[in-house]
Design an enzyme around this catalytic site. Structure first.
Site, PDB file in Angstrom:
ATOM      1  N   PRO A 125      67.967  49.533  73.357  1.00 32.44           N
ATOM      2  CA  PRO A 125      68.348  48.416  74.226  1.00 32.44           C
ATOM      3  C   PRO A 125      68.056  47.079  73.540  1.00 32.44           C
ATOM      4  CG  PRO A 125      67.154  50.086  75.461  1.00 32.44           C
ATOM      5  CD  PRO A 125      67.039  50.455  74.016  1.00 32.44           C
ATOM      6  N   LYS A 147      63.602  41.371  73.222  1.00 32.93           N
ATOM      7  CA  LYS A 147      63.888  42.686  73.800  1.00 32.93           C
ATOM      8  C   LYS A 147      62.797  43.132  74.772  1.00 32.93           C
ATOM      9  CE  LYS A 147      66.208  44.044  69.497  1.00 32.93           C
ATOM     10  NZ  LYS A 147      66.258  45.045  68.401  1.00 32.93           N
TER      11      LYS A 147
END
EC number: 3.2.2.23
Length: 268
Positions: A2, A56
């Protein structure tokens, strides 16, 4: 893994339902807890006021000044579920039991991610580079970052100490949008190319957020739904398929130990 758009999407999902009170924090696997600045009991009864993102990382701010910081690693998921759901999927390592009959689950099969319980985030994030969607991330900043660097531009875009949040997918897409080969020496980019790359980075990240991120296998948003940006990728994962601009087969090579996808004709 991700990247910025996926974490931003989960953050947006959580913001829709916050604030919520913590009833209990359940750690089901101790090695997933990377840092503990305070006791778990200090969270009981406290309110998660806000979800935010840095690079992130996803940050949950609690009303007593404490923070829960998640990194999803390669395969992590963070999602809301109704408290009545008693059957857990494999690899759920953290459960935050909340009011309104909800719970927040952290699931990570490969365990490259984790949870940090922090009293302060300023030091923790001090080494991260600028946010690519911020006003501070501009052609001038990118020019300063590239100056004198002999490394491939793709490697530089992935350096979280310089630019936070960009991973393999969006580096390839932004470079294609800017017409720059991923193996180009960073310092060789012209001012016009730097301007195009800066715009390309912002555009591809914003578009991915619009489509709730990219799902190939593991990623799901905070509502356990897959993203849709994989249907709009121009080059990433499309080796030997036709370039959307010129029709030539797309190339793939290893740069810095990672696969890079590009068009030999459209990217210089």
């Amino acid at each position: 893994m991700p990247e910025l758009p996926e974490v931003e999407t989960i953050k947006n999902n959580l913001q829709e339902i916050l604030p919520l009170r913590i009833k209990e924090l359940e750690i089901r696997r101790e090695d997933i807890l990377r840092c503990r600045d305070y006791a778990l009991e200090e969270l009981t009864g406290q309110i998660i006021e806000e979800a935010s993102r840095r690079g992130k990382y996803l940050i949950l701010a609690v009303d007593n000044g404490l923070f829960l910081v998640f990194h999803l690693g390669m395969s992590g998921r963070l999602y809301i579920q109704e408290e009545e759901t008693t059957v857990l999927e494999p690899h759920v390592h953290v459960i935050i039991h909340l009011d309104k009959r909800l719970k927040l689950l952290y699931q990570d099969a490969r365990r490259f991610g984790g949870l940090w319980l922090l009293k302060d985030t300023q030091c923790f994030f001090s080494r991260l580079g600028k946010e690519p969607l911020s006003e501070e991330f501009c052609p001038r900043y990118l020019e300063q970052v590239l100056q004198g660097r002999q490394t491939a531009i793709k490697n530089l875009l992935l350096n979280q100490n310089l630019i936070s949040g960009i991973g393999n997918i969006y580096a390839d897409e932004a470079l294609f949008m800017a017409g720059i080969r991923p193996d180009r020496q960073a310092a060789s980019l012209s001012v016009r190319e730097i301007e195009g790359l800066c715009c390309g980075i912002k555009e591809v990240l914003a578009k991915s957020i619009k489509y709730r991120g990219t799902t190939f296998r593991d990623y799901r948003d905070g509502k356990r739904q897959p993203g849709e940006f994989q249907n709009h990728l121009q080059v990433y994962g499309r080796f030997n398929q036709a370039c959307p601009n010129c029709g030539q087969p797309l190339k793939r090579s290893r740069i810095g130990g990672r696969s890079s996808h590009y068009c030999e004709k459209c990217q210089q």
